[in-house]
Design a protein around this motif. Structure first.
Motif, mmCIF file in Angstrom:
data_model
loop_
_atom_site.group_PDB
_atom_site.id
_atom_site.type_symbol
_atom_site.label_atom_id
_atom_site.label_comp_id
_atom_site.label_asym_id
_atom_site.label_seq_id
_atom_site.Cartn_x
_atom_site.Cartn_y
_atom_site.Cartn_z
ATOM 1 N N MET A 1 -52.249 15.294 36.905
ATOM 2 C CA MET A 1 -52.744 15.637 36.965
ATOM 3 C C MET A 1 -54.852 15.199 36.827
ATOM 4 O O MET A 1 -54.431 13.921 35.957
ATOM 5 C CB MET A 1 -52.886 17.364 36.891
ATOM 6 C CG MET A 1 -52.064 18.062 37.548
ATOM 7 S SD MET A 1 -52.323 18.214 39.686
ATOM 8 C CE MET A 1 -54.503 19.082 38.518
ATOM 9 N N LEU A 2 -55.878 15.670 37.180
ATOM 10 C CA LEU A 2 -57.027 14.605 36.758
ATOM 11 C C LEU A 2 -57.266 14.850 34.696
ATOM 12 O O LEU A 2 -57.881 14.056 34.834
ATOM 13 C CB LEU A 2 -58.165 15.708 37.172
ATOM 14 C CG LEU A 2 -59.358 14.829 37.421
ATOM 15 C CD1 LEU A 2 -59.267 13.381 38.234
ATOM 16 C CD2 LEU A 2 -60.210 15.753 37.800
ATOM 17 N N GLY A 3 -56.604 15.612 34.201
ATOM 18 C CA GLY A 3 -57.103 15.608 33.037
ATOM 19 C C GLY A 3 -57.622 16.964 33.048
ATOM 20 O O GLY A 3 -57.798 17.719 32.963
ATOM 21 N N ILE A 11 -63.349 14.045 30.678
ATOM 22 C CA ILE A 11 -62.612 14.607 31.981
ATOM 23 C C ILE A 11 -61.702 13.341 30.873
ATOM 24 O O ILE A 11 -62.252 12.235 30.515
ATOM 25 C CB ILE A 11 -61.813 14.058 32.975
ATOM 26 C CG1 ILE A 11 -63.249 15.331 33.313
ATOM 27 C CG2 ILE A 11 -60.789 14.426 32.824
ATOM 28 C CD1 ILE A 11 -63.262 14.849 35.249
ATOM 29 N N LEU B 9 -58.296 10.677 43.046
ATOM 30 C CA LEU B 9 -58.430 12.061 42.653
ATOM 31 C C LEU B 9 -57.694 13.019 41.769
ATOM 32 O O LEU B 9 -58.436 13.335 40.180
ATOM 33 C CB LEU B 9 -59.540 12.741 42.992
ATOM 34 C CG LEU B 9 -60.990 11.950 43.775
ATOM 35 C CD1 LEU B 9 -62.452 12.096 44.514
ATOM 36 C CD2 LEU B 9 -61.349 10.733 42.557
ATOM 37 N N VAL B 10 -56.684 13.493 42.327
ATOM 38 C CA VAL B 10 -56.092 13.936 41.827
ATOM 39 C C VAL B 10 -54.706 13.553 41.475
ATOM 40 O O VAL B 10 -54.633 14.782 40.181
ATOM 41 C CB VAL B 10 -55.767 15.755 42.766
ATOM 42 C CG1 VAL B 10 -55.534 16.841 42.357
ATOM 43 C CG2 VAL B 10 -57.206 15.698 43.056
ATOM 44 N N ARG B 23 -60.305 4.866 38.141
ATOM 45 C CA ARG B 23 -60.223 5.666 39.499
ATOM 46 C C ARG B 23 -61.213 5.638 40.812
ATOM 47 O O ARG B 23 -60.864 5.760 41.978
ATOM 48 C CB ARG B 23 -60.609 7.577 39.205
ATOM 49 C CG ARG B 23 -58.928 8.083 38.611
ATOM 50 C CD ARG B 23 -59.743 9.678 38.692
ATOM 51 N NE ARG B 23 -58.496 10.046 38.035
ATOM 52 C CZ ARG B 23 -57.264 10.408 38.192
ATOM 53 N NH1 ARG B 23 -56.932 10.108 38.978
ATOM 54 N NH2 ARG B 23 -56.773 11.027 36.715
#
Lengths: 74, 209
Positions: A1-3, A11, B9-10, B23
């Motif tokens: 997941m993105l964090g 982030i 991104l996810v 990213r």
């Protein structure tokens, strides 16, 4: 997941603004290019259709009609 | 493209050193590969045009050059936006990869300017084909520049024997596939436009316009 999104819009301790701008630029420029191509293509095709119509009308306006081509029956 | 965006991104993990800035890699590298592919097609189209003298090969080279310039523009922009937070600078004249990529962009911008200002006709098409072939020399030079002169750019890790973890490799491969398919779509559309323009020019000539 993105964090984990931190309290100051970071982030995992990193500011994501450069990532956002990079992705936005890529998507906007590519969509802009696709749109530009589609518009140019539509313009050129419209002009081709216009000129073809002009070509079919010209012999009728300019002089005696050409002898009719032999038609095949059946 | 949306799946690639979602994975990048996810789903992709947060890299330990560069964090979220890494990213940009999922866009930057596939777009760079798209640019290289576009210039390979320019080379092939130019060689075949000089050999066969068939305008369809010239149209293919011209179409691919335009897409290559768009892709290289994106490579330069995304690279700068990645470099600023990671290296502390948008640009460095000491980095060979950055400079050779800029030279690559300038070569193909010159190619497009020659096409645009020179007008139609086989003479300009021949000049452009020669430029398209000679300009390609900078493509392998750009690729090997990180091996020859080390400064800021890291050496490629996406090579046989390279160490790229699966959670990073999978989103990258999806993104690479998405950009390759996008290139094929753009090339098809741009090539059709070029052939339509040739037809328009022929019609204008027949009508004496």
């Amino acid at each position: 997941m993105l964090g984990v999104i931190g309290a100051q819009g970071t982030i995992g301790g990193f500011n994501p603004v450069f990532v956002f701008v990079a992705y936005a630029v890529v998507w906007l420029l590519l969509f802009g290019y696709v749109f530009y191509l589609a518009r140019r293509q539509a313009d050129v095709r419209a002009e081709i259709a216009e000129l073809r119509q002009e070509m079919t009308q010209r012999p009728r306006e300019q002089g005696p009609a050409a002898p009719p081509s032999p038609r095949r029956e059946g | 493209m949306l799946a690639a965006l979602y994975l990048a991104l996810v789903v992709a993990p947060l890299e330990a050193v560069q964090g979220v800035h890494q990213r940009i890699f999922y866009m930057h590298v596939p777009v760079a590969m798209m640019a290289y592919l576009a210039f390979v097609v320019v080379l092939v189209g130019s060689v075949l045009y000089l050999w066969k003298r068939d305008s369809k090969w010239d149209a293919l080279a011209k179409s691919s050059a335009e897409i290559g310039v768009v892709a290289t523009t994106l490579v330069l922009i995304t690279g700068s936006l990645w470099g600023r937070p990671v290296w502390g600078a948008f640009w460095s004249w000491s980095d060979a990869r950055l400079v050779t990529t800029l030279v690559l962009w300038l070569i193909y911008v010159a190619y497009l300017m020659l096409r645009s200002l020179g007008g139609p006709g086989p003479r300009i098409a021949r000049f452009a084909a020669v430029l398209g072939i000679l300009g390609f020399v900078d493509v392998p030079l750009t690729y090997v520049s990180v091996f020859l002169w080390t400064f800021l750019h890291p050496k490629p890790t996406l090579v046989p024997g390279g160490v790229v973890p699966g959670p990073i490799l999978a989103p990258f491969l999806v993104s690479l596939l998405a950009f390759t398919l996008l290139y094929v779509y753009l090339l098809t559309q741009r090539y059709r436009l070029e052939r339509d323009r040739e037809e328009l020019a022929a019609l204008r000539q027949r009508l004496g316009l």
